[in-house]
Design a protein around this motif. Structure first.
Motif, PDB file in Angstrom:
ATOM      1  N   ALA A 127      43.840  37.827  45.083  1.00  0.00           N
ATOM      2  CA  ALA A 127      45.222  38.175  44.749  1.00  0.00           C
ATOM      3  C   ALA A 127      46.194  37.073  45.150  1.00  0.00           C
ATOM      4  CB  ALA A 127      45.612  39.485  45.425  1.00  0.00           C
ATOM      5  N   GLU A 128      45.829  36.264  46.150  1.00  0.00           N
ATOM      6  CA  GLU A 128      46.706  35.191  46.620  1.00  0.00           C
ATOM      7  C   GLU A 128      46.426  33.862  45.939  1.00  0.00           C
ATOM      8  OE1 GLU A 128      45.993  35.229  50.799  1.00  0.00           O
ATOM      9  OE2 GLU A 128      47.238  37.007  51.175  1.00  0.00           O
ATOM     10  N   ALA A 129      45.414  33.801  45.079  1.00  0.00           N
ATOM     11  CA  ALA A 129      45.032  32.542  44.439  1.00  0.00           C
ATOM     12  C   ALA A 129      46.131  32.046  43.510  1.00  0.00           C
ATOM     13  CB  ALA A 129      43.741  32.726  43.660  1.00  0.00           C
ATOM     14  N   THR A 130      46.372  30.733  43.546  1.00  0.00           N
ATOM     15  CA  THR A 130      47.365  30.129  42.651  1.00  0.00           C
ATOM     16  C   THR A 130      46.748  29.121  41.695  1.00  0.00           C
ATOM     17  OG1 THR A 130      47.868  28.409  44.288  1.00  0.00           O
ATOM     18  CG2 THR A 130      49.200  30.424  44.349  1.00  0.00           C
ATOM     19  N   GLU A 131      45.543  28.604  42.008  1.00  0.00           N
ATOM     20  CA  GLU A 131      44.975  27.560  41.162  1.00  0.00           C
ATOM     21  C   GLU A 131      43.531  27.828  40.747  1.00  0.00           C
ATOM     22  OE1 GLU A 131      45.407  23.823  43.151  1.00  0.00           O
ATOM     23  OE2 GLU A 131      47.505  23.613  42.545  1.00  0.00           O
ATOM     24  N   GLU A 132      42.660  28.176  41.710  1.00  0.00           N
ATOM     25  CA  GLU A 132      41.234  28.237  41.380  1.00  0.00           C
ATOM     26  C   GLU A 132      40.515  29.293  42.209  1.00  0.00           C
ATOM     27  OE1 GLU A 132      38.491  24.593  40.799  1.00  0.00           O
ATOM     28  OE2 GLU A 132      37.984  25.323  42.814  1.00  0.00           O
ATOM     29  N   VAL A 133      39.622  30.015  41.563  1.00  0.00           N
ATOM     30  CA  VAL A 133      38.730  30.961  42.219  1.00  0.00           C
ATOM     31  C   VAL A 133      37.310  30.682  41.751  1.00  0.00           C
ATOM     32  CG1 VAL A 133      37.991  33.379  42.362  1.00  0.00           C
ATOM     33  CG2 VAL A 133      40.423  32.817  42.474  1.00  0.00           C
ATOM     34  N   THR A 134      36.390  30.532  42.686  1.00  0.00           N
ATOM     35  CA  THR A 134      34.964  30.538  42.357  1.00  0.00           C
ATOM     36  C   THR A 134      34.346  31.715  43.098  1.00  0.00           C
ATOM     37  OG1 THR A 134      34.248  29.099  44.196  1.00  0.00           O
ATOM     38  CG2 THR A 134      34.961  28.017  42.157  1.00  0.00           C
ATOM     39  N   VAL A 145      36.190  44.316  42.054  1.00  0.00           N
ATOM     40  CA  VAL A 145      37.060  43.131  42.072  1.00  0.00           C
ATOM     41  C   VAL A 145      37.564  42.762  40.684  1.00  0.00           C
ATOM     42  CG1 VAL A 145      35.983  42.189  44.149  1.00  0.00           C
ATOM     43  CG2 VAL A 145      35.063  41.586  41.906  1.00  0.00           C
ATOM     44  N   ALA A 146      37.172  43.522  39.662  1.00  0.00           N
ATOM     45  CA  ALA A 146      37.496  43.162  38.274  1.00  0.00           C
ATOM     46  C   ALA A 146      38.995  43.081  38.036  1.00  0.00           C
ATOM     47  CB  ALA A 146      36.848  44.145  37.311  1.00  0.00           C
ATOM     48  N   ASP A 147      39.750  44.050  38.530  1.00  0.00           N
ATOM     49  CA  ASP A 147      41.200  44.042  38.304  1.00  0.00           C
ATOM     50  C   ASP A 147      41.861  42.833  38.950  1.00  0.00           C
ATOM     51  OD1 ASP A 147      41.050  46.353  36.833  1.00  0.00           O
ATOM     52  OD2 ASP A 147      41.661  47.674  38.475  1.00  0.00           O
ATOM     53  N   ASP A 148      41.389  42.449  40.126  1.00  0.00           N
ATOM     54  CA  ASP A 148      41.962  41.289  40.813  1.00  0.00           C
ATOM     55  C   ASP A 148      41.643  40.008  40.059  1.00  0.00           C
ATOM     56  OD1 ASP A 148      42.817  42.680  43.471  1.00  0.00           O
ATOM     57  OD2 ASP A 148      40.753  43.297  43.166  1.00  0.00           O
ATOM     58  N   LEU A 149      40.413  39.894  39.553  1.00  0.00           N
ATOM     59  CA  LEU A 149      40.042  38.723  38.759  1.00  0.00           C
ATOM     60  C   LEU A 149      40.854  38.664  37.472  1.00  0.00           C
ATOM     61  CD1 LEU A 149      36.155  38.882  39.174  1.00  0.00           C
ATOM     62  CD2 LEU A 149      37.697  37.188  40.184  1.00  0.00           C
ATOM     63  N   ARG A 150      41.007  39.791  36.828  1.00  0.00           N
ATOM     64  CA  ARG A 150      41.770  39.836  35.571  1.00  0.00           C
ATOM     65  C   ARG A 150      43.219  39.394  35.798  1.00  0.00           C
ATOM     66  NH1 ARG A 150      40.451  44.573  34.645  1.00  0.00           N
ATOM     67  NH2 ARG A 150      38.559  44.113  33.476  1.00  0.00           N
ATOM     68  N   ALA A 151      43.811  39.846  36.890  1.00  0.00           N
ATOM     69  CA  ALA A 151      45.188  39.451  37.208  1.00  0.00           C
ATOM     70  C   ALA A 151      45.269  37.953  37.484  1.00  0.00           C
ATOM     71  CB  ALA A 151      45.695  40.247  38.409  1.00  0.00           C
ATOM     72  N   ALA A 152      44.257  37.390  38.143  1.00  0.00           N
ATOM     73  CA  ALA A 152      44.243  35.949  38.415  1.00  0.00           C
ATOM     74  C   ALA A 152      44.169  35.156  37.117  1.00  0.00           C
ATOM     75  CB  ALA A 152      43.069  35.603  39.325  1.00  0.00           C
ATOM     76  N   VAL A 153      43.312  35.589  36.192  1.00  0.00           N
ATOM     77  CA  VAL A 153      43.216  34.919  34.891  1.00  0.00           C
ATOM     78  C   VAL A 153      44.566  34.973  34.183  1.00  0.00           C
ATOM     79  CG1 VAL A 153      42.169  35.032  32.604  1.00  0.00           C
ATOM     80  CG2 VAL A 153      40.738  35.331  34.631  1.00  0.00           C
ATOM     81  N   ASP A 154      45.211  36.119  34.230  1.00  0.00           N
ATOM     82  CA  ASP A 154      46.517  36.267  33.579  1.00  0.00           C
ATOM     83  C   ASP A 154      47.566  35.350  34.205  1.00  0.00           C
ATOM     84  OD1 ASP A 154      45.418  38.159  31.910  1.00  0.00           O
ATOM     85  OD2 ASP A 154      46.201  39.890  33.026  1.00  0.00           O
ATOM     86  N   ARG A 155      47.405  35.007  35.497  1.00  0.00           N
ATOM     87  CA  ARG A 155      48.349  34.094  36.155  1.00  0.00           C
ATOM     88  C   ARG A 155      48.061  32.639  35.825  1.00  0.00           C
ATOM     89  NH1 ARG A 155      46.959  37.175  40.675  1.00  0.00           N
ATOM     90  NH2 ARG A 155      45.935  35.396  41.674  1.00  0.00           N
ATOM     91  N   GLY A 156      46.999  32.365  35.084  1.00  0.00           N
ATOM     92  CA  GLY A 156      46.641  30.990  34.756  1.00  0.00           C
ATOM     93  C   GLY A 156      45.718  30.341  35.758  1.00  0.00           C
ATOM     94  N   VAL A 157      45.128  31.133  36.662  1.00  0.00           N
ATOM     95  CA  VAL A 157      44.186  30.607  37.653  1.00  0.00           C
ATOM     96  C   VAL A 157      42.843  30.330  36.972  1.00  0.00           C
ATOM     97  CG1 VAL A 157      42.925  31.160  39.782  1.00  0.00           C
ATOM     98  CG2 VAL A 157      45.316  31.842  39.522  1.00  0.00           C
ATOM     99  N   GLY A 199      40.350  26.126  47.131  1.00  0.00           N
ATOM    100  CA  GLY A 199      39.662  25.109  47.919  1.00  0.00           C
ATOM    101  C   GLY A 199      39.919  25.155  49.407  1.00  0.00           C
ATOM    102  N   ARG A 200      40.513  26.250  49.909  1.00  0.00           N
ATOM    103  CA  ARG A 200      40.835  26.261  51.340  1.00  0.00           C
ATOM    104  C   ARG A 200      40.412  27.535  52.058  1.00  0.00           C
ATOM    105  NH1 ARG A 200      45.787  27.314  48.803  1.00  0.00           N
ATOM    106  NH2 ARG A 200      46.723  29.318  49.401  1.00  0.00           N
ATOM    107  N   THR A 201      40.280  28.654  51.356  1.00  0.00           N
ATOM    108  CA  THR A 201      39.860  29.895  51.992  1.00  0.00           C
ATOM    109  C   THR A 201      38.704  30.488  51.212  1.00  0.00           C
ATOM    110  OG1 THR A 201      41.405  31.251  50.697  1.00  0.00           O
ATOM    111  CG2 THR A 201      42.186  30.406  52.815  1.00  0.00           C
TER     112      THR A 201
END
Length: 363
Positions: A127-134, A145-157, A199-201
């Motif tokens: 939920a706090e991601a701004t650039e990248e999630v692996t 975790v699907a809803d959180d991933l979907r929201a990240a994609v929608d934010r351009g992550v 890349g940090r947490t």
């Protein structure tokens, strides 16, 4: 709201168990003699008098001692609530005057023994991601975790998702991963649940700990920038190439700017595969000298392993090659040393929107 909740909330304002019982009894009667309240609340008459004095001082009741026998009347609830709220607001300036503000410091490592806590940490980080999630995560728990991933994609992550525990029969139209990841792959083998964010947490948890409760295993939650690239390197170098591609997002609209280099590489590759020319403006530094540089040119080659088929020389290599004037310049991400330029920011544009005469290298 049931009485259990009322009991709990009243106790927060300092009322004892017996005071709560006395007050709730008075609310039900409206106004009553001490003997009536004592009998209904299961306390002594003497206690009712004592408690009523305390309740009156706090504005909950009014004691009518000018009549015989003395009666006790519950004050209207709206008046009680307004008074409590006013008292709470009046405390704020004094509390803030005494409050010493300190920056919250995150511990670099946290050992987590609870599956529920691990999932909460993963969800909060996404939920706090701004650039990248692996992320690698088991299929039968993906809905957590699907809803959180979907929201990240929608934010351009940029979301790279590896779904584990996927059997051959699971690979059908019902397994739609396109909305929860920029690129998703599946693998039938168990593997640790690995998360990195910007890349940090991140989190590293044994496979069985995420798959089931009471596994007896422990997870590590980290917030250390030096460790992030190591986990990403293991994710992209060891597991991602072994998995089967299941979904890839459509190219993002251009123009767009990226401080995450892998996202820029991904988008450049997707647009080129769609037979769309891509121009790029790169702000960074020369890897040989460290001198600041800005280059603009056409993306003529992409080396990557994010989407199949991969064409990089080793799994974690991601680079762009730009045609600049009469030369070709290679661009890498943070820590680049093989390429000519280490990029801090990449701005991609449709090729026909790029001003060709401006192709340049400005050091």
């Amino acid at each position: 709201m049931d009485e259990v909740d009322v009991d709990r909330l009243l106790k927060r304002f300092g009322l004892s168990d017996k005071e709560v019982d006395t007050y709730l009894t008075l609310l039900e009667h409206g106004e009553a003699k001490a003997s009536t309240v004592a009998e209904a609340a299961g306390v002594s008459k003497r206690y009712v008098y004592s408690a009523s004095e305390e309740l009156e001082a706090r504005g909950f009741v009014t004691v009518n001692d000018h009549v015989t026998p003395t009666t006790i009347r519950a004050n209207p609830p709206e008046e009680v609530v307004d008074r409590l709220a006013s008292d709470a607001r009046s405390m704020r300036p004094a509390l803030e005057a005494r409050f010493s503000r300190t920056e919250t410091t995150e511990e670099p490592f946290e050992v987590v023994k609870s599956r529920v806590t691990v999932v909460k940490r993963i969800r909060r980080a996404i939920a706090e991601a701004t650039e990248e999630v692996t992320l690698s995560f088991p299929l039968d728990r993906l809905d957590e975790v699907a809803d959180d991933l979907r929201a990240a994609v929608d934010r351009g992550v940029l979301v790279l998702l590896l779904v584990t525990g996927v059997r051959e029969g699971d690979l059908d139209d019902s397994l739609d991963l396109s909305s929860v990841a920029t690129a998703a792959r599946v693998w039938g083998q168990p593997m640790p649940s690995m998360l990195t964010v910007d890349g940090r947490t991140g989190v590293v948890a044994p496979a069985e700990m995420v798959a089931r409760s009471n596994s007896g295993k422990q997870a590590i939650v980290f917030s250390q920038q030096q460790l992030g690239p190591v986990i990403v390197g293991s994710f992209l170098g060891n597991y991602w190439p072994a998995a089967v591609e299941a979904a890839v997002a459509d190219p993002a609209a251009l123009p767009a700017g990226y401080t995450n280099f892998r996202q820029a590489v991904m988008q450049a590759e997707l647009h080129r595969r769609a037979n769309e020319g891509v121009g790029a403006r790169v702000i960074g530094r020369l890897t040989g000298t460290g001198e600041a540089v800005e280059i603009t040119g056409e993306v003529v080659e992409v080396s990557q392993g994010l989407v199949a088929p991969a064409n990089n020389e080793f799994p974690v290599q991601h680079s762009l090659t730009l045609a600049v004037v009469d030369d070709r310049v290679t661009v890498g991400g943070p820590g680049a040393f093989v390429e000519d330029v280490e990029a801090d920011r990449v701005e991609l544009t449709p090729l026909d929107a790029r001003d060709d005469p401006a192709d340049r290298v400005d050091a």
